[in-house]
Write a protein that holds these residues in place. Structure first.
Motif, PDB file in Angstrom:
ATOM      1  N   SER A 110       4.502  35.129 -39.093  1.00 13.65           N
ATOM      2  CA  SER A 110       3.219  35.392 -39.114  1.00 13.65           C
ATOM      3  C   SER A 110       2.831  36.164 -40.500  1.00 13.65           C
ATOM      4  CB  SER A 110       2.779  36.310 -37.957  1.00 13.65           C
ATOM      5  OG  SER A 110       2.914  35.559 -36.974  1.00 13.65           O
ATOM      6  N   CYS A 111       3.272  37.169 -40.721  1.00 19.02           N
ATOM      7  CA  CYS A 111       3.161  37.967 -42.025  1.00 19.02           C
ATOM      8  C   CYS A 111       3.206  36.917 -43.145  1.00 19.02           C
ATOM      9  CB  CYS A 111       4.171  38.932 -42.448  1.00 19.02           C
ATOM     10  SG  CYS A 111       3.838  40.261 -40.898  1.00 19.02           S
ATOM     11  N   LEU A 116      -6.136  35.909 -36.598  1.00 17.64           N
ATOM     12  CA  LEU A 116      -6.356  36.224 -35.061  1.00 17.64           C
ATOM     13  C   LEU A 116      -5.309  35.223 -34.240  1.00 17.64           C
ATOM     14  CD1 LEU A 116     -10.139  35.816 -34.868  1.00 17.64           C
ATOM     15  CD2 LEU A 116      -8.698  37.893 -34.437  1.00 17.64           C
ATOM     16  N   VAL A 117      -5.046  34.116 -34.924  1.00 20.03           N
ATOM     17  CA  VAL A 117      -3.924  33.206 -34.297  1.00 20.03           C
ATOM     18  C   VAL A 117      -2.545  33.685 -34.300  1.00 20.03           C
ATOM     19  CG1 VAL A 117      -2.821  30.896 -34.533  1.00 20.03           C
ATOM     20  CG2 VAL A 117      -5.185  30.961 -34.714  1.00 20.03           C
ATOM     21  N   LEU A 156       1.455  36.264 -31.111  1.00 20.98           N
ATOM     22  CA  LEU A 156       2.886  37.349 -31.072  1.00 20.98           C
ATOM     23  C   LEU A 156       3.141  37.717 -29.577  1.00 20.98           C
ATOM     24  CD1 LEU A 156       4.272  39.597 -32.596  1.00 20.98           C
ATOM     25  CD2 LEU A 156       2.449  41.019 -32.123  1.00 20.98           C
ATOM     26  N   ILE A 157       2.249  37.748 -28.797  1.00 22.94           N
ATOM     27  CA  ILE A 157       2.837  37.979 -27.353  1.00 22.94           C
ATOM     28  C   ILE A 157       3.558  36.796 -26.736  1.00 22.94           C
ATOM     29  CG2 ILE A 157       1.732  38.180 -25.027  1.00 22.94           C
ATOM     30  CD1 ILE A 157      -0.928  39.587 -26.522  1.00 22.94           C
ATOM     31  N   PRO A 158       3.331  35.658 -26.856  1.00 19.47           N
ATOM     32  CA  PRO A 158       4.407  34.741 -26.273  1.00 19.47           C
ATOM     33  C   PRO A 158       5.637  34.467 -26.925  1.00 19.47           C
ATOM     34  CG  PRO A 158       2.037  33.762 -26.736  1.00 19.47           C
ATOM     35  CD  PRO A 158       2.021  35.129 -27.175  1.00 19.47           C
ATOM     36  N   PHE A 159       5.736  34.874 -28.063  1.00 22.61           N
ATOM     37  CA  PHE A 159       6.816  35.259 -28.987  1.00 22.61           C
ATOM     38  C   PHE A 159       7.809  36.156 -28.419  1.00 22.61           C
ATOM     39  CE2 PHE A 159       4.873  32.624 -32.711  1.00 22.61           C
ATOM     40  CZ  PHE A 159       5.509  31.400 -32.291  1.00 22.61           C
TER      41      PHE A 159
END
Length: 59
Positions: free
Chosen positions: A2-3, A28-29, A34-37
């Motif tokens: 993500s980063c 935002l995506v 992040l939560i599901p990962f």
């Protein structure tokens, strides 16, 4: 990961001119994914620990 996806949109980088149109939504995506990962990593660790515990059980 993500980063790495957001980094080119930061100030002073190549895609900073597209921050208003695309960069904000990418952040935002990344935040929502992040939560599901984290949940998937937790399930994987839990499965690994459970599997190793099954091998320790004596019949």
């Amino acid at each position: 990961m993500s980063c790495a996806a957001v980094y080119p949109f930061l100030k002073g980088h190549v895609l900073h001119s597209h921050w208003e149109s695309f960069g904000k939504y990418l952040v935002l995506v990344s935040m929502f994914l992040l939560i599901p990962f984290v949940i998937c990593v937790g399930i994987a660790i839990n499965s690994r620990v459970y599997r190793s515990d099954l091998g320790k059980i004596e019949v």
